[in-house]
Motif scaffolding. Sequence first.
Motif, mmCIF file in Angstrom:
data_model
loop_
_atom_site.group_PDB
_atom_site.id
_atom_site.type_symbol
_atom_site.label_atom_id
_atom_site.label_comp_id
_atom_site.label_asym_id
_atom_site.label_seq_id
_atom_site.Cartn_x
_atom_site.Cartn_y
_atom_site.Cartn_z
ATOM 1 N N UNK A 153 -12.846 5.428 1.343
ATOM 2 C CA UNK A 153 -11.802 6.352 1.798
ATOM 3 C C UNK A 153 -10.958 6.895 0.650
ATOM 4 N N UNK A 154 -11.324 6.572 -0.599
ATOM 5 C CA UNK A 154 -10.597 7.033 -1.784
ATOM 6 C C UNK A 154 -9.172 6.493 -1.830
ATOM 7 N N UNK A 155 -8.943 5.354 -1.167
ATOM 8 C CA UNK A 155 -7.660 4.654 -1.321
ATOM 9 C C UNK A 155 -7.462 4.275 -2.786
ATOM 10 N N UNK A 159 0.827 -1.209 0.000
ATOM 11 C CA UNK A 159 0.000 0.000 0.000
ATOM 12 C C UNK A 159 0.862 1.259 0.000
ATOM 13 N N UNK A 160 0.559 2.222 -0.860
ATOM 14 C CA UNK A 160 1.351 3.461 -0.893
ATOM 15 C C UNK A 160 1.200 4.245 0.402
ATOM 16 N N UNK A 161 2.254 4.953 0.752
ATOM 17 C CA UNK A 161 2.247 5.718 1.994
ATOM 18 C C UNK A 161 1.307 6.920 1.915
ATOM 19 N N UNK A 162 1.239 7.532 0.745
ATOM 20 C CA UNK A 162 0.414 8.719 0.585
ATOM 21 C C UNK A 162 -0.917 8.366 -0.064
ATOM 22 N N UNK A 163 -1.949 9.081 0.318
ATOM 23 C CA UNK A 163 -3.264 8.916 -0.293
ATOM 24 C C UNK A 163 -3.635 10.204 -1.013
ATOM 25 N N UNK A 164 -4.445 10.072 -2.034
ATOM 26 C CA UNK A 164 -4.831 11.252 -2.800
ATOM 27 C C UNK A 164 -5.924 11.998 -2.052
ATOM 28 N N UNK A 165 -5.835 13.335 -1.972
ATOM 29 C CA UNK A 165 -6.886 14.110 -1.295
ATOM 30 C C UNK A 165 -8.249 13.841 -1.935
ATOM 31 N N UNK A 166 -9.275 13.783 -1.094
ATOM 32 C CA UNK A 166 -10.624 13.523 -1.583
ATOM 33 C C UNK A 166 -11.568 14.562 -0.997
ATOM 34 N N UNK A 195 -14.510 14.044 -11.550
ATOM 35 C CA UNK A 195 -13.864 15.341 -11.729
ATOM 36 C C UNK A 195 -12.516 15.376 -11.022
ATOM 37 N N UNK A 196 -12.437 14.798 -9.829
ATOM 38 C CA UNK A 196 -11.173 14.774 -9.084
ATOM 39 C C UNK A 196 -10.153 13.847 -9.741
ATOM 40 N N UNK A 197 -10.623 12.740 -10.315
ATOM 41 C CA UNK A 197 -9.721 11.813 -11.002
ATOM 42 C C UNK A 197 -9.090 12.498 -12.204
ATOM 43 N N UNK A 198 -9.911 13.178 -12.999
ATOM 44 C CA UNK A 198 -9.411 13.860 -14.188
ATOM 45 C C UNK A 198 -8.439 14.975 -13.806
ATOM 46 N N UNK A 199 -8.729 15.651 -12.728
ATOM 47 C CA UNK A 199 -7.858 16.728 -12.264
ATOM 48 C C UNK A 199 -6.512 16.191 -11.787
ATOM 49 N N UNK A 200 -6.537 15.023 -11.145
ATOM 50 C CA UNK A 200 -5.296 14.424 -10.642
ATOM 51 C C UNK A 200 -4.430 13.874 -11.770
ATOM 52 N N UNK A 201 -5.044 13.550 -12.897
ATOM 53 C CA UNK A 201 -4.291 13.036 -14.039
ATOM 54 C C UNK A 201 -3.945 11.566 -13.959
ATOM 55 N N UNK A 202 -4.517 10.868 -12.981
ATOM 56 C CA UNK A 202 -4.218 9.437 -12.825
ATOM 57 C C UNK A 202 -5.436 8.713 -12.272
ATOM 58 N N UNK A 203 -5.637 7.505 -12.770
ATOM 59 C CA UNK A 203 -6.688 6.620 -12.272
ATOM 60 C C UNK A 203 -6.049 5.620 -11.326
ATOM 61 N N UNK A 204 -6.549 5.568 -10.093
ATOM 62 C CA UNK A 204 -5.997 4.642 -9.103
ATOM 63 C C UNK A 204 -6.892 3.405 -9.040
#
Length: 311
Positions: free
Chosen positions: A122-124, A44-51, A59-68
């Motif tokens: 939790x947007x993990x 599991x990555x140490x950092x999580x993407x803000x949600x 909209x947040x996925x497109x803004x982040x530029x990556x699909x998790x």
Amino acid sequence: MALTIGGMRFLFTAVLNQNYDRDQVITGMHLLRERVPATVYRDPPQSTRPDDPARPRLEQILEAGALRVGYFPDSLPYAYFNREEELVGFDVEMAHILAEELGLELEFVPMDRTRVSEQLQDAYCDILMSGYPVTTRRAAAMTYLEPYAHETFAFLVRDHRRADFTTRESILAQTQLRVAIPGFAYAREISESLLPGNAEVRLVNDPADFFNEDMAGVDALFMTAERGSAWSLLYPQFSVVVPQPDPIRIPIAYPVAHGDRALADFLTKWIALKKSDGTLDAFYDYWILGRNAEPKKPRWSIVRNVLGWVD
């Protein structure tokens, strides 16, 4: 008439020979095409993407530029590591298609089977793509897309025991039966309708556990025919048997966070598009049926094949 599934195993038989190990095909498969840059986390990555719950997840996925994308590393043939330690499989391929069409990069993160709904909430991760069956309890805890496939419940048994599992009647007639069953509740409920009341049940979270020495006395692994066919390539002394009559099927779909109807509706439309344009059929043929998945052989040459100067 009993249905004994060879699935991938039968189709691969023609390409397996003494020059290849029994697991050569399934462990040697690669993505048909790597379409976007992808980061694969084994832990599991140490950092999580803000949600921001107030904003649409898409909209947040497109803004982040990556699909998790969440995955299980042992979910053959949907998501697994090949012998080159590359993450491959039906759903890994689908994730690449989705990211490419959205203009995104990919991040694959490992999932905890006991915390899937929590990790989605939790947007993990944005979506789980790892051959995840739909059940009533799961559907109450997360939002599923429309199913993209269906699987058939079966038993993975040693070759000499196939006749014992060909019909429901033959299974119920057995005494002292010991069966390994996946840990989720729906599989246990379905298995109860097939097994005699005195059957001993062993719960497993990882199908690979069935092949450990401490499982030597267990008669069968209850799973689906599609997954069992892949495992039978790794362990060819086993066969997949679908008890007759009235095989039991289960839908497979991608879940997102509970209540995220907007993201689910968008992705359901995307699944419909991939059904229409033949993508799902092409990936099913390759990853599930094993067509055109034979090991790559060196080009014939006089130096290699006649003179034997190189291996």
